[in-house]
Design an enzyme around this catalytic site. Sequence first.
Site, PDB file in Angstrom:
ATOM      1  N   TRP A  59       0.869  -1.295  -0.046  1.00  0.00           N
ATOM      2  CA  TRP A  59      -0.168  -0.080   0.016  1.00  0.00           C
ATOM      3  C   TRP A  59       0.816   1.208  -0.028  1.00  0.00           C
ATOM      4  O   TRP A  59       0.423   2.351   0.567  1.00  0.00           O
ATOM      5  CB  TRP A  59      -1.059   0.017   1.068  1.00  0.00           C
ATOM      6  CG  TRP A  59      -1.824  -1.308   1.304  1.00  0.00           C
ATOM      7  CD1 TRP A  59      -1.684  -2.360   1.944  1.00  0.00           C
ATOM      8  CD2 TRP A  59      -3.160  -1.571   0.625  1.00  0.00           C
ATOM      9  NE1 TRP A  59      -2.784  -3.375   1.791  1.00  0.00           N
ATOM     10  CE2 TRP A  59      -3.490  -2.873   0.889  1.00  0.00           C
ATOM     11  CE3 TRP A  59      -3.737  -0.680  -0.677  1.00  0.00           C
ATOM     12  CZ2 TRP A  59      -4.493  -3.524   0.329  1.00  0.00           C
ATOM     13  CZ3 TRP A  59      -4.806  -1.291  -1.076  1.00  0.00           C
ATOM     14  CH2 TRP A  59      -5.343  -2.621  -0.668  1.00  0.00           C
ATOM     15  N   LYS A  74      -6.041  -0.714  -5.081  1.00  0.00           N
ATOM     16  CA  LYS A  74      -6.840   0.554  -4.972  1.00  0.00           C
ATOM     17  C   LYS A  74      -5.990   1.403  -5.852  1.00  0.00           C
ATOM     18  O   LYS A  74      -4.861   1.395  -6.019  1.00  0.00           O
ATOM     19  CB  LYS A  74      -7.205   1.094  -3.557  1.00  0.00           C
ATOM     20  CG  LYS A  74      -8.038   0.182  -2.710  1.00  0.00           C
ATOM     21  CD  LYS A  74      -8.169   1.054  -1.517  1.00  0.00           C
ATOM     22  CE  LYS A  74      -9.282   0.217  -0.627  1.00  0.00           C
ATOM     23  NZ  LYS A  74      -9.536   0.893   0.761  1.00  0.00           N
ATOM     24  N   ASP A  98     -33.011  -1.512 -16.935  1.00  0.00           N
ATOM     25  CA  ASP A  98     -33.901  -1.161 -16.205  1.00  0.00           C
ATOM     26  C   ASP A  98     -34.037   0.338 -15.855  1.00  0.00           C
ATOM     27  O   ASP A  98     -33.374   1.024 -16.166  1.00  0.00           O
ATOM     28  CB  ASP A  98     -33.045  -1.751 -14.625  1.00  0.00           C
ATOM     29  CG  ASP A  98     -33.840  -1.125 -13.184  1.00  0.00           C
ATOM     30  OD1 ASP A  98     -34.774  -1.731 -12.978  1.00  0.00           O
ATOM     31  OD2 ASP A  98     -33.211  -0.147 -12.613  1.00  0.00           O
ATOM     32  N   GLU A 119     -37.486  -1.344 -19.759  1.00  0.00           N
ATOM     33  CA  GLU A 119     -38.628  -1.430 -18.772  1.00  0.00           C
ATOM     34  C   GLU A 119     -39.285  -0.031 -18.466  1.00  0.00           C
ATOM     35  O   GLU A 119     -38.266   0.885 -17.920  1.00  0.00           O
ATOM     36  CB  GLU A 119     -37.923  -1.758 -17.238  1.00  0.00           C
ATOM     37  CG  GLU A 119     -38.923  -1.895 -16.191  1.00  0.00           C
ATOM     38  CD  GLU A 119     -38.319  -1.370 -14.823  1.00  0.00           C
ATOM     39  OE1 GLU A 119     -38.928  -1.927 -13.886  1.00  0.00           O
ATOM     40  OE2 GLU A 119     -37.355  -0.526 -14.704  1.00  0.00           O
TER      41      GLU A 119
END
Length: 707
Positions: free
Chosen positions: A106, A142, A359, A414
Amino acid sequence: MDPIAENSSNTLANGGEVASDDIPKDGTGVVKLDPWLSPFADSLKRRYAKAQEWIKKIQDTEGGLEKFSKGAEIYGLHMNEDNSITYREWAPNAVQAALVGEFNNWNRESHRMKKNEFGVFEITIPPAVNGQAAIPHNSKIKISLELPTGEWVDRLPAWIKYVTQDLSVSPAYDARFWNPPPTERYTFKHSRPKRPESLRVYEAHVGISSPELRVATYKEFTKNMLPRIKDLGYNTIQLMAIMEHAYYASFGYQVNNFFAASSRYGPPEDLKELVDTAHSMGLIVLLDVVHSHASKNVLDGINEFDGTDHQYFHEGPKGRHELWDSRLFNYGHHEVLRFLLSNLRFWMDEYGFDGFRFDGVTSMLYTHHGIGTGFSGGYHEYFGAAVDDEAVVYLMLANEMLHELYSECITVAEDVSGMPALCLPLSLGGVGFDYRLAMAIPDMWIKILKELKDEDWDIGNICFTLTNRRHGEKTIAYAESHDQALVGDKSLMMHLCDAELYSNMSVLTPLTPVIDRGMALHKLIRLLTHGLGGEGYLNFEGNEFGHPEWLDFPREGNQNSFWYARRQLNLTEDHLLRYQYLNNFDRSMNRCEAKYGWLHAPQAYISLKHEGDKVIVFERAGVVFIFNFHPTSSFTDYRIGIQQEGTYRIVLNSDSKEHGGFNRIDEGTRFFTEPLEWNGRKNCTHVYIPCRTALILALESTISQQS
């Protein structure tokens, strides 16, 4: 489908191919199908021109949609041939960036990234001393970003393909570098099946596909659910909650990581195996894709990724959905279009999906997102200031890209609003979807069951609602979906039988009036919706056999219980329970459609809607549907009209013993037509139709041909 729509290409490229020379190529071709659209020709032209502008811009700057939609091959982490790793990330507001993870303890200083003039950070990490990749497979990573304020923040890469959650540590997800050795990578063995003419859709959620009190896996779905779906006669699976979502109870509709398949159910390779196995069985698989909004999570989502609230989303209130508490995409931004179009391409290429159910399309289409707005059907509601033209154009571009690159691709919208031309070809000025969901139908059935006695059912209104769809636009009908199964609502079977589902579904107990009525109407409602309601049919898993309980995911409000976050599919396998009969009927209904193909036939001709008798008769695809919804009256020698002369036989009977009925009808009966006009048809015959029973008759000659 209308010949104009059928013979016009679903593409914007070069103006598209239209059915005839008299159809304009400026986005107003849809007026030929629906003259009521003519007052809105300017709006149609404007959005068509805007879509063409984007296609030209993307062609000039990116080399075309095909290259533009390959963002997943450029952004994110990628292995190179020499085992070096290249990582790219768009974060325009950030001043500096570093790739950090378990591989470098890190350390923010060791792997700084370079930023180009477009706001894209990049780094190439050479292989380790042993020649292997410097970042181990499945290790945590990350991106660390320095903001203009001098603050450093950590984010999960926006294009990450695998994230995991350890709730014992934190609800936030960890990004992992997914790079399995060749022996552990899944290799696709089967090609995509041909697009079916009739769409029979099984809507499913992997995690609930077990009677056990836990999250089910991709492997279990492949082993247990795929054969079940195939046996029931469905040819399409619509998979929900696949895109990674931190909150399980969101049903998958609060997406954090758009390129990551949910790790709750297993690793990415297992999902690939699921899709490939479905293909081997002739099943196509649609992904329930959520591009209407995104989770507001910052730590493990894309919200405030580079420190601003407007990188992927609109700034301020415009970028927030007040009911869903989520972020709204800026569909007019070049890089957002790259992200979303590449996302669609990724799911098609990486996992082999066959298309998408989009959706929340209503929320996308309008700046009010459908909040506090009722749609009367007046055309002024579909055009003007309330319409988000940028979102409409994005959907046009998405359909353009998908249908150009994947000729068999299926897209479903939808949309509750009834937006005209949503499912018409792009060359005519439509939005380019293949199907829309008939969202008014389940609402109708629930309203009837809640408010009306059986003898007060309005047969004419039921038929009107089932056939009230836009000319030339294909519709997927359903009696109920996952929405009706959620906690706070009831499935059809719960409305029909309620508490008796727990006490009187055993064949060892007497058949009570409540269960008798419930099972009969469950079958009739589904068959009528199947036969009359659209060009496709959808069922949510478990509802086919009248699943006895609602759906509620583990959450604080229910002490994180899995009791209702499961489907008790084992109920149909217990031969002492009556659920088996509803399951049998669903199978018979789908298989009958597979033989006769009414879903891809022209809309039905309804020859009888008798309010007093509660009888409906219609013909579609050469077969005759007969329904008696009357609660007590059976009719002998009931005359019905039939267009095609000949000898007919029963091919589906809701009253058969196999389907939990009383076996009141002799299925060996032959029905001879006589040349007497009746109810607007050239011929007629006489039938016996017991109360709460449905029949399908077909010509005797077709039965022998089909068998």
